[in-house]
Scaffold this active site. Structure first.
Site, PDB file in Angstrom:
ATOM      1  N   GLY A  46     -68.713 -24.009 -36.132  1.00 24.55           N
ATOM      2  CA  GLY A  46     -69.123 -23.526 -37.443  1.00 24.55           C
ATOM      3  C   GLY A  46     -70.172 -24.423 -38.081  1.00 24.55           C
ATOM      4  CG  LEU A  73     -65.749 -25.174 -41.503  1.00 25.11           C
ATOM      5  CD1 LEU A  73     -66.289 -24.455 -42.723  1.00 25.11           C
ATOM      6  CD2 LEU A  73     -66.116 -24.419 -40.238  1.00 25.11           C
ATOM      7  CB  CYS A 128     -64.942 -21.576 -45.713  1.00 21.51           C
ATOM      8  SG  CYS A 128     -64.986 -21.910 -43.959  1.00 21.51           S
ATOM      9  CG  ASN A 191     -61.071 -17.345 -38.664  1.00 22.03           C
ATOM     10  OD1 ASN A 191     -60.651 -18.283 -37.995  1.00 22.03           O
ATOM     11  ND2 ASN A 191     -62.132 -17.450 -39.457  1.00 22.03           N
ATOM     12  CB  THR A 192     -56.737 -19.618 -37.468  1.00 24.89           C
ATOM     13  OG1 THR A 192     -57.476 -20.051 -38.612  1.00 24.89           O
ATOM     14  CG2 THR A 192     -57.386 -20.155 -36.201  1.00 24.89           C
ATOM     15  N   GLY A 242     -57.820 -13.865 -30.157  1.00 25.99           N
ATOM     16  CA  GLY A 242     -56.525 -14.290 -30.678  1.00 25.99           C
ATOM     17  C   GLY A 242     -55.503 -14.406 -29.571  1.00 25.99           C
ATOM     18  N   GLY A 264     -60.674 -18.963 -27.180  1.00 21.80           N
ATOM     19  CA  GLY A 264     -60.748 -20.216 -27.899  1.00 21.80           C
ATOM     20  C   GLY A 264     -59.783 -21.271 -27.411  1.00 21.80           C
ATOM     21  CB  THR A 265     -56.257 -21.952 -28.347  1.00 20.77           C
ATOM     22  OG1 THR A 265     -56.536 -21.855 -29.760  1.00 20.77           O
ATOM     23  CG2 THR A 265     -55.217 -23.027 -28.132  1.00 20.77           C
TER      24      THR A 265
END
Length: 303
Positions: A46, A73, A128, A191-192, A242, A264-265
């Site tokens: 980001g 971020l 954010c 998103n998370t 996700g 991602g993870t």
């Protein structure tokens, strides 16, 4: 081999597996392990207008089948990215998606204007804090989603706009529609989630920020449901993410309506996760006699 290429908003991806923002940096570290031109695309860490050092530590914690992060971020700022990282990414023959964030609406507008025409796509991180809205995340209320999308879209003449949706909302379908009304060319989700891990001996949250974003395999059923709902609420492309850790996970998201996926993870537990997942998708398509990955998109048959 099956054809893994996909096209989203006129941008061609060699395969539908994209590195998710915040888990791949700007690609340099992973490129030391394998040729990152093998992957469909990279959503950058980001980016903000100014360099940010992030939140105090500890800012990572483990949960059951998930991790929590409150990195805040941390990034070198958009100007540093343009000067030192963009040419490297362009040399790698993969789609470059600049993930951008800001404290105010003006921040989002300014960073989009700086990046217009320099990258293949821009992905708005609207989870954010928005100072002008009293600390509410821009991605929570549909009216705010539409406003920030519209303002950013007005700054872009050359680059397609992806809006990354927060799952911490009343209705993901309503927020997806708000992004579309604002002019989004594509949406990405989820998103998370927001969560907490507690150290029972200290009787304190593990993360210094108290709460963090939850990601990892454990959130996949939630993400998959939201991708299905969002993709059937809008008529713009959807990128799903996700908890994806395998080719079969990615295929499930595409069957639910996603044109492509972000991983991602999984990169933290398997540095080769993205090329492995792309290979597993290809293997499944070949074993089922399917010529193109596009043939499986939005083919889920509900009970």
């Amino acid at each position: 081999m099956a054809d893994l290429s996909v096209e989203i908003c006129g941008v061609k991806f060699k395969n539908p597996v994209i590195a998710a923002s915040g888990t791949f940096g700007f690609g340099r570290e992973y490129d030391e392990l394998y040729d990152i031109s093998l992957i469909g695309g990279i959503s950058t860490k980001g980016l903000t207008l100014e360099p940010r050092s992030g939140n105090p530590v500890p800012r990572i914690a483990e949960g059951s089948s998930v991790i929590l992060n409150a990195v805040g971020l941390q990034n070198p700022g958009v100007d540093h990215f343009i000067k030192y990282d963009l040419d490297f990414l362009k040399s790698k023959n993969t789609v470059i998606i600049a993930n951008v964030a800001g404290r105010t609406l003006e921040d989002y507008q300014d960073i989009c204007a700086k990046l217009d025409g320099l990258v293949d796509m821009i992905e708005l991180n609207i989870s954010c804090p928005n100072v002008r809205a009293g600390g509410m995340a821009l991605g929570i209320k549909p009216a705010n989603v539409e406003e920030v999308t519209s303002l950013c879209k007005a700054k872009l003449n050359k680059t397609p706009l992806i809006v990354k949706l927060s799952p911490n909302v009343e209705s993901i379908a309503v927020n997806a529609q708000a992004a579309q009304r604002g002019g989004a060319d594509c949406i990405s989700l989820i998103n998370t989630l927001t969560g907490m891990v507690v150290d029972i001996e200290k009787r304190r949250p593990v993360i210094a920020n108290n709460t963090g974003g939850v990601s990892g395999a454990g959130i996949m059923p939630i993400a998959l449901r939201m991708v299905y709902e969002a993709s059937h609420a809008v008529n713009i492309p959807v990128i799903g993410m996700g908890g994806i850790t395998s080719g079969s996970d990615a295929i499930a998201f595409m069957m639910a309506g996603a044109k492509a996926v972000q991983v991602g993870t999984a990169n933290f537990t398997d540095a080769y996760a993205i090329p492995r997942i792309a290979g597993e998708i290809n293997g499944w398509l070949d074993s089922h006699g399917i010529n193109s990955v596009n043939e499986i998109v939005d083919t889920l048959q509900m009970n």
